[in-house]
Enzyme design. Sequence first.
Site, PDB file in Angstrom:
ATOM      1  N   GLY C 143      21.575 -11.733   8.571  1.00 39.07           N
ATOM      2  CA  GLY C 143      20.612 -12.620   9.191  1.00 39.07           C
ATOM      3  C   GLY C 143      21.299 -13.601  10.116  1.00 39.07           C
ATOM      4  O   GLY C 143      22.500 -13.854  10.010  1.00 39.07           O
ATOM      5  N   CYS C 144      20.512 -14.160  11.027  1.00 38.88           N
ATOM      6  CA  CYS C 144      21.083 -15.061  12.026  1.00 38.88           C
ATOM      7  C   CYS C 144      21.537 -16.375  11.403  1.00 38.88           C
ATOM      8  O   CYS C 144      22.654 -16.833  11.629  1.00 38.88           O
ATOM      9  CB  CYS C 144      20.073 -15.309  13.135  1.00 38.88           C
ATOM     10  SG  CYS C 144      18.432 -15.777  12.554  1.00 38.88           S
ATOM     11  N   TYR C 145      20.658 -17.000  10.609  1.00 32.29           N
ATOM     12  CA  TYR C 145      21.049 -18.259   9.958  1.00 32.29           C
ATOM     13  C   TYR C 145      22.257 -18.072   9.042  1.00 32.29           C
ATOM     14  O   TYR C 145      23.201 -18.873   9.080  1.00 32.29           O
ATOM     15  CB  TYR C 145      19.888 -18.822   9.134  1.00 32.29           C
ATOM     16  CG  TYR C 145      18.758 -19.444   9.913  1.00 32.29           C
ATOM     17  CD1 TYR C 145      18.978 -20.533  10.751  1.00 32.29           C
ATOM     18  CD2 TYR C 145      17.453 -18.980   9.766  1.00 32.29           C
ATOM     19  CE1 TYR C 145      17.917 -21.132  11.436  1.00 32.29           C
ATOM     20  CE2 TYR C 145      16.396 -19.575  10.443  1.00 32.29           C
ATOM     21  CZ  TYR C 145      16.631 -20.650  11.281  1.00 32.29           C
ATOM     22  OH  TYR C 145      15.586 -21.240  11.942  1.00 32.29           O
TER      23      TYR C 145
END
EC number: 1.2.1.38
Lengths: 336, 336, 336, 336
Positions: C143-145
């Site tokens: 995921g990006c976060y």
Amino acid sequence: MDIGIIGGSGYTGGELLRLLAGHPDANVVAVTSRSRKGQKISDTHTHIRKIFDLNFEDLNAEEVASRSDIVFTAVPHGTAMHIVPALLDAGVKVIDLSADYRLRSDVFERVYKIKHADPRQAVYGIPELHPEVADQNFIANPGCYPTGASLAAAPLASAGLIELAVFDSKSGISGAGAEPTRVSHYPNMAENIQAYKLTTHRHRAEIIQELSRLDGSLSKISFTPHVIPSIRGILTTAHIFVKNELSEEEIGRIYHNFYKDKPFIRLIRGIPVLGSVRGSNFCDIGFEIEKDSRRIVIISALDNLVKGASGQAIQNMNLMLGLPETKGLWTPGIAP
Amino acid sequence: MDIGIIGGSGYTGGELLRLLAGHPDANVVAVTSRSRKGQKISDTHTHIRKIFDLNFEDLNAEEVASRSDIVFTAVPHGTAMHIVPALLDAGVKVIDLSADYRLRSDVFERVYKIKHADPRQAVYGIPELHPEVADQNFIANPGCYPTGASLAAAPLASAGLIELAVFDSKSGISGAGAEPTRVSHYPNMAENIQAYKLTTHRHRAEIIQELSRLDGSLSKISFTPHVIPSIRGILTTAHIFVKNELSEEEIGRIYHNFYKDKPFIRLIRGIPVLGSVRGSNFCDIGFEIEKDSRRIVIISALDNLVKGASGQAIQNMNLMLGLPETKGLWTPGIAP
Amino acid sequence: MDIGIIGGSGYTGGELLRLLAGHPDANVVAVTSRSRKGQKISDTHTHIRKIFDLNFEDLNAEEVASRSDIVFTAVPHGTAMHIVPALLDAGVKVIDLSADYRLRSDVFERVYKIKHADPRQAVYGIPELHPEVADQNFIANPGCYPTGASLAAAPLASAGLIELAVFDSKSGISGAGAEPTRVSHYPNMAENIQAYKLTTHRHRAEIIQELSRLDGSLSKISFTPHVIPSIRGILTTAHIFVKNELSEEEIGRIYHNFYKDKPFIRLIRGIPVLGSVRGSNFCDIGFEIEKDSRRIVIISALDNLVKGASGQAIQNMNLMLGLPETKGLWTPGIAP
Amino acid sequence: MDIGIIGGSGYTGGELLRLLAGHPDANVVAVTSRSRKGQKISDTHTHIRKIFDLNFEDLNAEEVASRSDIVFTAVPHGTAMHIVPALLDAGVKVIDLSADYRLRSDVFERVYKIKHADPRQAVYGIPELHPEVADQNFIANPGCYPTGASLAAAPLASAGLIELAVFDSKSGISGAGAEPTRVSHYPNMAENIQAYKLTTHRHRAEIIQELSRLDGSLSKISFTPHVIPSIRGILTTAHIFVKNELSEEEIGRIYHNFYKDKPFIRLIRGIPVLGSVRGSNFCDIGFEIEKDSRRIVIISALDNLVKGASGQAIQNMNLMLGLPETKGLWTPGIAP
């Protein structure tokens, strides 16, 4: 009543004018600016064209005092302390929007690295936390970040519940003033977010002062500011670790009781956004608890130039003059 | 007086509420929305929380009329024509913010491809161009683009000087409404500008109607709209080719005379920007002539939701009710 | 080598195409989209007009596998688990950009409330933390976060120094996808910042997984996301409380040693900004220590669609195929 | 080949570096800046950190020439004319990104109010309009606005069809440079659009030069620029009045034939947007005709720093060096 503004060429000056234009009892009689002396104030503050037909003047404190019942000082830090004494000596009420009187002198000197010239103490003008504002002749108007952070956490601090508070604040760039800088340069600010003074911002001292006043044992307070691509607004994300688990209902009750008579605090279910407060004196507050944990996330949203500066100053003015607290300020934000 | 708003869930409805909150004579008694019946209006228009404590109701025209002195209809095009007749029959004054009554019926039918249901004619509510607004019970509130374009060019049209007018308009995206669309999707709108309906926008018919009313021989009128990454505002760049060369002084005089008693028109030296009018009912106008040429570039700036919609509607209301034109509207824009 | 993309109509699909256009060894042979079958992919991804002349196809996993050496799956959570097994069975390498294989199955089921259909485990594809990526046929792209948060804190976690970590992340709105929503509506997003899922965002599980893998005793990890008015980018403000005071030099050394051979990590003096990484696969990291305290603020900046999604996927592809890690990715961000 | 950049601290210098990083034949050997001599170029251009490890040098023209095969001069107007002669005398190829050689000397002197120091003539480097670029040692790289306006109108001008052309252009603010100004101050630029030099912008002379070269009888050319809240991009709305009515098919054919071998021109059905060209060297062009009229609206979209400056400069370089025109430039824009 007659109002003077000393240092009226910046954003807080312009915002005082915008808000005072809608105040039925306000009569602006003098707006000073040394550098723009003789110019129409509407050449600087183009939004007030046709509404105020005044020129900037270069007046000293006594001259402003002689015309005014109350004076706002909107000058740089370190300058107000040389103007305020003469105003108070002349018998006018004063609201200082600089940082000069927000902190105890010794704390001020440590934080701002400026020798203080005036031993006077002012009441710190967050009226929701300082009911004594109503009896004052002199108020230190708070910083924008401390207003958002203190209002977010005050009920929990007042209940002695906070163990650790991490304030992560996001401000519109107008807080940095009307002068162009590298940070405010559109290509640097747009599509970006800039963290700065990660652990050393001077407003932290105000937050500590206000929260530790409510809870003498509270010491673990962190603050990190950011500027976001927005003109106005401060959203504060308060990551609060409390001493024992609390239910949503308990926290709701604490906040409700603490703010129940405060017109400009809006407690909301859900998460506050800047769009609801833009241009208004409201501070919206919402929260969520982390399950099975002692962490609470509280969000406050306000307009840095209104509740974070000039609007709060007028709220203070109303109280100092015995007017209804909301006079001239009971206007919705501008949305969308 | 008592005010009803039919169709209050959109941006123009929210903006009517924002502005009426500051109008000393306005008492909002009913706000309708079929789809949000029973919901608090502040759940939709979060900026008016604590200021208006009303719920949306699902009322028919007669019910709204029975409570109101004046009614704003802020419903989609094609819907107003089925509501307005009942309101007028019930004896209330009406300001329609839709397009239904802005154009002659036959022109409306051609432009909107909707059969008109009501033969009534309304006065077109740009008060600066239609002093007869003051005597009306029924006003068609103009489109946002036509307000900016017509005000920019009216003095020259009135003087019979225009040969060709090319209006290149740039609007904030709030003009497209509160419902998310592909165009209003942030990643599509930010860092962009979107031209649309390059030659066929329906507002062109209003511009033609208004300018050819002032100059019957004027026919060459082009209009191309764009949306820019801004929430509010319309900047119109009017490229005007005149019949003979005019000096700056001559044009200045024409504009000054034309608008000299119009409180909401601000003629400025220099070039208007959206930042000076945001949130206000002002329309700022400036111009520059091209040397040795018959081209003049006129810029007008206004807030599409205020002077381009709800503010102008209230200005019309003031006039229809015999109140001062500026009542409740004499507020500065919000800047920065 | 020949590349297939399953689910290519969203932002991560478009970004894979953009980046693969610059990869000398990449040959895109199939891009699937059920809903846009037969349409030119450049009608959806207008930036790749003239560069890719392909149409979307509606192919099943076997058909894509038969043409490809490696396949990217860019489909919604819960869908990938029904596609990946067939791809792997057909002998192609797979990089899954959904969340389906990022967490242990039981954690996935708890966090996503979806029953998992495939017991397979994938290596979690942050190559800087998982050198074993190089030997895999199957990678779960993070995921990006979690990429931003884990990279910010990993060196300290690996050294066993973290007591409490509060991640306050700010993301561009493209992370929410290509479909218009209320949140992404320009008037809601501009001039705003929206906190959401204050304590319950699903990405938190990935952060916990990665950091507790490095330090089994680390459990106090908070995460609060925000969207800011920016198309791209994630800035993570990591408020880290460490077990004992550390000097700037000590921390600098820890980070330097941890990342010394990692081409896409740029350790900087000063504070990272989104503008330096936009469009690139770099993650910039900087920090500041709070004096006389055990708090450190670490900032990481990356592009959510590149290092936070498609760029990292290609970095994984390079390693899985034995290519230089930086191949096709060694491009500067786009600034300003 | 070896490349020198004289004046590399501004946005066009940074963009040259970004694009040359992806050019397989480019070897940047010298980047000069007097004021930043000795500093790492990546401290100024933070996006190229780790990609270029060079320092700014303070070198004269001869020193740069001695190391380079080709030199880009990215210095202010009025400065290039004092540097270019020495470079050409030293036998290197030169692409000048300033305005100094774009216009005939006498026109330059009239428009820029600067006495020209060098009688040399350069070929005007829009390769789509000047195939002779390929044989040159010296190219004057065009202005950003003239590139967008000329490419939009050139096919019609070439066909002798234009009677009147009104160019209304909207530019991202990066065109104004890296130095903060009142216009680029975020609170002034955001939520705004600023028209400027309504009739007197210096780029108009370039547009007139290029279009009247294609049609000697064409003289009625107006140009009004605006800056919009966008970092990059120029959208030009060309309001063209033609001599006789033309069908959509006819115009489509004219454009298709004119640009059929031009790789960087993308003719599209529909309306170009900045989001499709951001960061790329493409210029997208679309149009619509006004029914029963002789008005055509043509929209062109390009990235002011790429096709409007540094990208076009590299396109010119490729042609001057006998390389494929698209080498190192065949990259998609960055979208969203």
